[in-house]
Design an enzyme around this catalytic site. Structure first.
Site, PDB file in Angstrom:
ATOM      1  N   CYS A  49       0.829  -1.103   0.362  1.00 64.64           N
ATOM      2  CA  CYS A  49       0.088   0.370   0.034  1.00 64.64           C
ATOM      3  C   CYS A  49       0.862   0.954   0.107  1.00 64.64           C
ATOM      4  O   CYS A  49       1.777   1.530   0.830  1.00 64.64           O
ATOM      5  CB  CYS A  49      -1.027  -0.501   1.016  1.00 64.64           C
ATOM      6  SG  CYS A  49      -1.936   1.677   1.745  1.00 64.64           S
ATOM      7  N   CYS A  93       0.241   3.787   2.704  1.00 63.61           N
ATOM      8  CA  CYS A  93       0.144   3.293   3.595  1.00 63.61           C
ATOM      9  C   CYS A  93       1.769   3.687   4.696  1.00 63.61           C
ATOM     10  O   CYS A  93       2.695   3.909   5.500  1.00 63.61           O
ATOM     11  CB  CYS A  93      -0.308   1.407   3.923  1.00 63.61           C
ATOM     12  SG  CYS A  93      -1.619   1.112   3.980  1.00 63.61           S
TER      13      CYS A  93
END
Length: 144
Positions: A69, A72
């Site tokens: 991600c 993230c």
């Protein structure tokens, strides 16, 4: 008069009894003798999650994330900086939803990154999407 708190060790996850007045005194774990607070998020699996979310008296903010991600990875250094600012009043932790799919499913994580604040094992607040350090700190302080 100080209140006695249960505080989970970020290293061995043993639960320690600690007077609330000693939170800022660089306390050490009675089991592994390492620092209880280092200003860094702790990586949790299912067993460690129970120690920190249910058995510990500190509010726990979990970053549910995944290695693939992009947002993230962008938020990771901000979450790290927020841990340095919020400890020892709040414990920050990370749960890799790829490595710990049961926890991701249990808390119905549908988008990442998602921050979830726990107190006494119960979810108190949730916020999805990447945030900067100041936003993370403000969000946590508004909900603890």
């Amino acid at each position: 008069m100080s209140q006695t708190l249960q505080v989970a060790c970020p290293h061995c996850h043993a639960v320690n009894r600690l007077p609330s007045t000693r939170l800022g005194d660089a306390p050490r774990c009675g089991g592994c003798h390492r620092a209880l607070f280092e200003g860094h998020p702790v990586a949790l699996d299912e067993a460690a999650f129970a120690a920190h979310a249910v058995k510990s008296d500190l509010p726990l903010v979990v970053d549910f994330w995944a290695p693939w991600c992009g947002p993230c990875r962008t938020m990771a250094p901000h979450f790290e900086a927020a841990a340095a600012r919020l400890e020892p009043q709040v414990r920050l932790a990370k749960i890799d939803t790829e490595a710990q799919p049961v926890l991701g499913s249990r808390f119905q994580i549908r988008s990442i990154p998602t921050l979830v604040l726990f107190r006494g094992g119960r979810e108190q607040a949730r916020q999805s999407g990447a945030m900067g350090t100041a936003d993370i700190v403000r969000w946590v302080q508004a909900h603890v």
